[in-house]
Design an enzyme around this catalytic site. Structure first.
Site, PDB file in Angstrom:
ATOM      1  N   ASP A  60      -3.053  17.763  24.094  1.00 33.67           N
ATOM      2  CA  ASP A  60      -4.757  17.876  24.443  1.00 33.67           C
ATOM      3  C   ASP A  60      -4.892  18.465  25.767  1.00 33.67           C
ATOM      4  O   ASP A  60      -4.161  18.211  26.920  1.00 33.67           O
ATOM      5  CB  ASP A  60      -5.382  16.639  24.627  1.00 33.67           C
TER       6      ASP A  60
ATOM      7  N   GLU B  47      -0.292  15.379  18.677  1.00 36.01           N
ATOM      8  CA  GLU B  47      -1.521  15.833  19.397  1.00 36.01           C
ATOM      9  C   GLU B  47      -1.108  16.444  20.728  1.00 36.01           C
ATOM     10  O   GLU B  47      -0.610  15.593  21.541  1.00 36.01           O
ATOM     11  CB  GLU B  47      -2.791  14.950  19.189  1.00 36.01           C
TER      12      GLU B  47
ATOM     13  N   GLU C 250      -8.397  18.632  27.700  1.00 34.60           N
ATOM     14  CA  GLU C 250      -9.971  18.347  27.780  1.00 34.60           C
ATOM     15  C   GLU C 250     -10.599  18.329  28.923  1.00 34.60           C
ATOM     16  O   GLU C 250      -9.882  17.814  30.160  1.00 34.60           O
ATOM     17  CB  GLU C 250     -10.025  16.578  27.426  1.00 34.60           C
TER      18      GLU C 250
END
Length: 290
Positions: free
Chosen positions: A108, A106, A110
């Site tokens: 990310d 993953e 955010e």
């Protein structure tokens, strides 16, 4: 006239051959060509004929969408206008995910909401073969709720680069030689969500969401995926002719390196590599530099 027609025909033929030979997917015209709603359809609205998407968070629900296909290496970018005003407790996320359990990969972005007047913080993280806990946080040097800005993840066999308006804010190199896992075998889908996380998102959970300010709105446009789609040609991901595998993308160029150092010196507020309470000995990838 005949010569011009011949030249035009040859040019057209060359373009067709080039298009057929490229094993990648490119920019879609509208959201629904490459994406689908995955969470709370009533909270996602298509604007401008599907070229812009509005995500809505209220007390009933957040929402999310995902790409219809997964990709192995390439570049993904979106222009996002984040939740304005008092957005404390909200998280707008843009990420790649292999959608596997114990060994997921993953990457990310955010975006952590704030109280009005405070800087917006973007947290990045890298999961490789199920191992995460590689958070870095940067305060954005502009107000990302006033206009659209470009957020991009570039991923090849050598490195992963997170960029904001073409400025690198994070580099994660392939350090398999140091026994550091690197995502290179699992295709990942492209996801985005808008949700409530006031137990941790703003000042470690000290700032709670103010539902009187709801609904909270974020906007997306210019969805761009260039990568090896799966299912697709089996040899695409290993093709050295893919533009993102070129020598220009094996490391940062001089301008990118200068911008990267500027971000880290002036806007980085947390780096797991220097968190001695979590890692008395820095993880081996932390010594790689750029």
């Amino acid at each position: 006239m005949g010569l011009n027609l011949n030249n035009s025909f040859l040019l057209l033929l060359s373009c067709i051959i080039l298009a057929i030979s490229l094993p990648v997917s490119g920019r879609p015209a509208t959201f629904l060509e490459d994406f689908q709603v995955t969470w709370s359809d009533s909270h996602i609205k298509q604007l401008d004929g599907g070229r812009t998407i509005q995500l809505v968070l209220d007390q009933n629900s957040g929402c999310g969408f995902a790409s219809k296909r997964k990709y192995l290496f390439g570049r993904v970018s979106m222009k996002i206008k984040l939740v304005p005003g008092d957005s404390a407790g909200t998280v707008t996320a843009f990420y790649l995910n292999s959608d596997t359990d114990t060994v997921r990969d993953e990457l990310d972005f955010e975006f952590l909401g704030n109280r009005s007047g405070q800087p917006y913080t973007v947290q990045t993280n890298v999961f490789a073969h199920g191992k995460g806990d590689r958070e870095q946080r940067v305060n954005l040097w502009f107000d990302p709720s006033q206009d659209f800005h470009d957020y991009q993840i570039r991923w090849n066999h050598k490195e992963i680069v997170f960029l904001v308006d073409d400025t690198p804010i994070r580099v994660y190199k392939n350090n398999e030689a140091k026994n550091v896992p690197y995502p290179k075998s699992q295709p990942m889908g492209v996801y985005s969500t808008l949700w409530e996380a006031d137990d941790w998102a703003t000042r470690g959970g000290l700032e709670k969401i103010d539902w009187s300010k709801a609904p909270f709105l974020a906007y997306y446009k210019d969805f761009d995926i260039e990568g090896c789609a799966v299912p697709g040609p089996a040899d695409c991901a290993s093709n050295p002719r893919n533009w993102w595998e070129g020598t220009a993308y094996q490391g940062l160029n001089a301008l990118e390196a200068r911008r990267y150092r500027w971000v880290r010196m002036n806007h980085m507020i947390y780096d797991y590599c220097t968190d001695k309470s979590r890692y008395p000995v820095p993880p081996p990838e932390c010594t790689a530099g750029i």
